[in-house]
Design a protein around this motif. Structure first.
Motif, mmCIF file in Angstrom:
data_model
loop_
_atom_site.group_PDB
_atom_site.id
_atom_site.type_symbol
_atom_site.label_atom_id
_atom_site.label_comp_id
_atom_site.label_asym_id
_atom_site.label_seq_id
_atom_site.Cartn_x
_atom_site.Cartn_y
_atom_site.Cartn_z
ATOM 1 N N ALA A 169 -0.235 -5.438 5.513
ATOM 2 C CA ALA A 169 -0.562 -4.865 4.203
ATOM 3 C C ALA A 169 -1.011 -3.413 4.352
ATOM 4 O O ALA A 169 -0.627 -2.534 3.567
ATOM 5 N N ILE A 170 -1.826 -3.141 5.370
ATOM 6 C CA ILE A 170 -2.295 -1.773 5.614
ATOM 7 C C ILE A 170 -1.131 -0.878 6.037
ATOM 8 O O ILE A 170 -0.972 0.245 5.525
ATOM 9 N N LEU A 171 -0.307 -1.348 6.958
ATOM 10 C CA LEU A 171 0.802 -0.542 7.457
ATOM 11 C C LEU A 171 1.754 -0.143 6.336
ATOM 12 O O LEU A 171 2.219 1.011 6.270
ATOM 13 N N GLN A 172 2.049 -1.091 5.448
ATOM 14 C CA GLN A 172 3.037 -0.842 4.415
ATOM 15 C C GLN A 172 2.478 -0.055 3.231
ATOM 16 O O GLN A 172 3.101 0.912 2.776
ATOM 17 N N LYS A 173 1.313 -0.429 2.780
ATOM 18 C CA LYS A 173 0.749 0.247 1.608
ATOM 19 C C LYS A 173 0.303 1.676 1.922
ATOM 20 O O LYS A 173 0.384 2.561 1.067
ATOM 21 N N GLN A 174 -0.179 1.881 3.133
ATOM 22 C CA GLN A 174 -0.672 3.200 3.496
ATOM 23 C C GLN A 174 0.359 4.017 4.279
ATOM 24 O O GLN A 174 0.067 5.117 4.751
ATOM 25 N N HIS A 175 1.574 3.470 4.409
ATOM 26 C CA HIS A 175 2.686 4.181 5.055
ATOM 27 C C HIS A 175 2.297 4.715 6.439
ATOM 28 O O HIS A 175 2.493 5.892 6.755
ATOM 29 N N LYS A 176 1.779 3.809 7.245
ATOM 30 C CA LYS A 176 1.385 4.182 8.601
ATOM 31 C C LYS A 176 2.623 4.452 9.456
ATOM 32 O O LYS A 176 3.683 3.847 9.251
ATOM 33 N N GLU A 177 2.479 5.333 10.418
ATOM 34 C CA GLU A 177 3.574 5.649 11.320
ATOM 35 C C GLU A 177 3.492 4.714 12.527
ATOM 36 O O GLU A 177 2.661 4.898 13.423
ATOM 37 N N ASP A 178 4.345 3.696 12.533
ATOM 38 C CA ASP A 178 4.298 2.677 13.573
ATOM 39 C C ASP A 178 5.697 2.377 14.097
ATOM 40 O O ASP A 178 6.708 2.724 13.471
ATOM 41 N N LEU A 179 5.749 1.733 15.254
ATOM 42 C CA LEU A 179 6.988 1.233 15.842
ATOM 43 C C LEU A 179 6.797 -0.260 16.051
ATOM 44 O O LEU A 179 6.050 -0.691 16.933
ATOM 45 N N ASP A 180 7.458 -1.052 15.244
ATOM 46 C CA ASP A 180 7.307 -2.510 15.238
ATOM 47 C C ASP A 180 8.600 -3.150 15.738
ATOM 48 O O ASP A 180 9.661 -2.991 15.125
ATOM 49 N N GLU A 181 8.514 -3.873 16.842
ATOM 50 C CA GLU A 181 9.705 -4.504 17.402
ATOM 51 C C GLU A 181 10.321 -5.498 16.431
ATOM 52 O O GLU A 181 11.550 -5.643 16.381
ATOM 53 N N ILE A 182 9.496 -6.152 15.642
ATOM 54 C CA ILE A 182 9.996 -7.143 14.698
ATOM 55 C C ILE A 182 10.561 -6.478 13.444
ATOM 56 O O ILE A 182 11.517 -6.968 12.839
ATOM 57 N N GLY A 183 9.991 -5.342 13.068
ATOM 58 C CA GLY A 183 10.365 -4.705 11.817
ATOM 59 C C GLY A 183 11.313 -3.525 11.945
ATOM 60 O O GLY A 183 12.529 -3.653 11.779
ATOM 61 N N ASN A 184 10.775 -2.341 12.300
ATOM 62 C CA ASN A 184 11.545 -1.109 12.139
ATOM 63 C C ASN A 184 12.055 -0.477 13.435
ATOM 64 O O ASN A 184 12.681 0.581 13.401
ATOM 65 N N ALA A 185 11.787 -1.081 14.606
ATOM 66 C CA ALA A 185 12.105 -0.365 15.851
ATOM 67 C C ALA A 185 12.555 -1.290 16.978
ATOM 68 O O ALA A 185 12.305 -1.010 18.147
ATOM 69 N N GLY A 186 13.237 -2.367 16.638
ATOM 70 C CA GLY A 186 13.633 -3.339 17.657
ATOM 71 C C GLY A 186 14.474 -2.755 18.776
ATOM 72 O O GLY A 186 14.417 -3.229 19.919
ATOM 73 N N ALA A 187 15.258 -1.716 18.477
ATOM 74 C CA ALA A 187 16.145 -1.140 19.480
ATOM 75 C C ALA A 187 15.393 -0.430 20.594
ATOM 76 O O ALA A 187 15.994 -0.111 21.638
#
Length: 372
Positions: A169-187
């Motif tokens: 909820a924090i990552l998405q609502k506050q638009h945190k800059e993250d690399l998530d293997e499950i979500g946005n950065a599996g490659a």
């Protein structure tokens, strides 16, 4: 009276001519007797010999050469670097379950945090800023709200594989800059088939930075630099050879023992050296900070809320000494160890932060090994 004849005249002429010849001959013979003038010679120039330097007096002091000044130092380790260390840190969530040990890459981290996750298992957060290139890092694990807070306190890109509902909820609502293997950065992650999931997810700093660039994240950040002592500075505090830390479970204990030869604290878990799988060497720290924070259980699974802001009791281990103090954190800053309201400088090298519960007391989680 008789006139002179021509014969007499001729006799006087011959007499005069003879005298003249005799005079000319004498002059010529005189000239022949003089020595010849020698041709002028070039002057001989002797080479000048430089004066010998006077030998130093026996009691004259020898002035030592000044040591070469270090041009740049890393903001989180105080160690020398070749160029300004302005790269944005990577804050990597690292699994510390028994099946995940030994981990890879922790010896390359500038700073390492250890804090409880659920079930009495701790999570490690490696802050990679001035070190780490293609060395394997992991196993990478999930994120929690207070882990987001710790990673962002260093301006880091948050690296994780999944997370709690509150964390997402924090990552998405506050638009945190993250690399998530499950979500946005599996490659930018891979699985090691020699281990069982979920304890087998890895990456490296170079690959993660490529992922951050691909997503357009900022490459630099305002890094909260620490104050550092010089190598010659004497530490503060009382003699202590190390400490044992208990987080929650009595079956999980972390130990730091001071090694005088390296001036580092060697880390062990349950009496066994904690090893970096990349190097085969025991993990070590120049500074060890143990701090107490309020912990609150949120649900039946045991998920926690950990206060990483308010400050509290803390101890600092440096160079075979232990110093009692407090930890503090200003807005927009990282956690710092303070004594009498002033930040205590660290020694250059890696620093480990161990966050333990305040309950029942801070002291119940920490045993200091007093030097004999």
């Amino acid at each position: 009276m008789k006139k002179q004849g021509h014969g007499e005249t001729r006799r006087w002429y011959k007499l005069g001519s003879g005298l003249l010849c005799l005079m000319m001959l004498g002059t010529a013979l005189g000239a022949c007797g003089q020595p010849k003038a020698e041709a002028p010679q070039a002057p001989v120039v002797e080479e000048a010999t430089p004066p010998e330097e006077p030998a130093p007096a026996e009691n004259e002091p020898v002035v030592p050469e000044e040591p070469e000044k270090i041009a740049y130092t890393a903001p989180l380790t105080g160690l020398p670097v070749d160029k300004p260390a302005s790269a944005r840190p990577l804050a990597v969530m690292i699994n510390n379950a028994p099946a995940a040990r030994p981990q890879s890459g922790l010896s390359q981290a500038d700073i390492v945090y250890e804090v409880l996750a659920e079930g009495g298992i701790t999570r490690l957060i490696g802050i990679f800023q001035s070190r780490g290139t293609n060395e394997k890092i992991g196993p990478v694990r999930s994120i929690r709200p207070y882990l987001i807070d710790i990673g962002e306190s260093y301006g880091g890109v948050l690296v994780h594989a999944g997370g709690s509902n509150d964390a997402y909820a924090i990552l998405q609502k506050q638009h945190k800059e993250d690399l998530d293997e499950i979500g946005n950065a599996g490659a930018y992650f891979w699985r090691d088939k020699s281990r069982k999931a979920p304890h087998n997810l890895y990456s490296d700093a170079d690959t993660l930075r490529k992922g951050a660039d691909k997503r357009g994240y900022k490459k630099e950040a305002d890094i909260p630099a620490y104050a550092f002592r010089t190598e010659e500075d004497l530490p503060e505090g009382e003699d202590a050879s190390g400490a044992e830390v208990t987080f929650l479970l009595k079956s999980y204990k972390v130990e730091y023992r001071y090694d005088e030869s390296s001036k580092l604290y060697k880390r062990s878990i349950n009496g066994k050296p904690h090893i970096d799988l990349n190097t085969g060497e025991q993990l070590a720290a120049a500074n060890v900070i143990i701090l107490g924070a309020s912990h609150k259980t949120l649900d039946d699974v045991g998920r926690l809320a950990v206060d990483t802001v308010s400050g509290g009791e803390a101890v600092l281990l440096q160079r075979g000494k232990v110093l009692q103090g407090r930890w503090a954190r200003a807005k927009g800053d990282a956690i710092r160890f303070v004594k009498d309201g002033k930040e205590v400088p660290l020694y250059p090298g890696t620093t480990y932060f161990n966050i333990v519960p305040n309950a029942p007391t801070f002291g119940s989680h920490v045993e200091i090994f007093r030097s004999k």
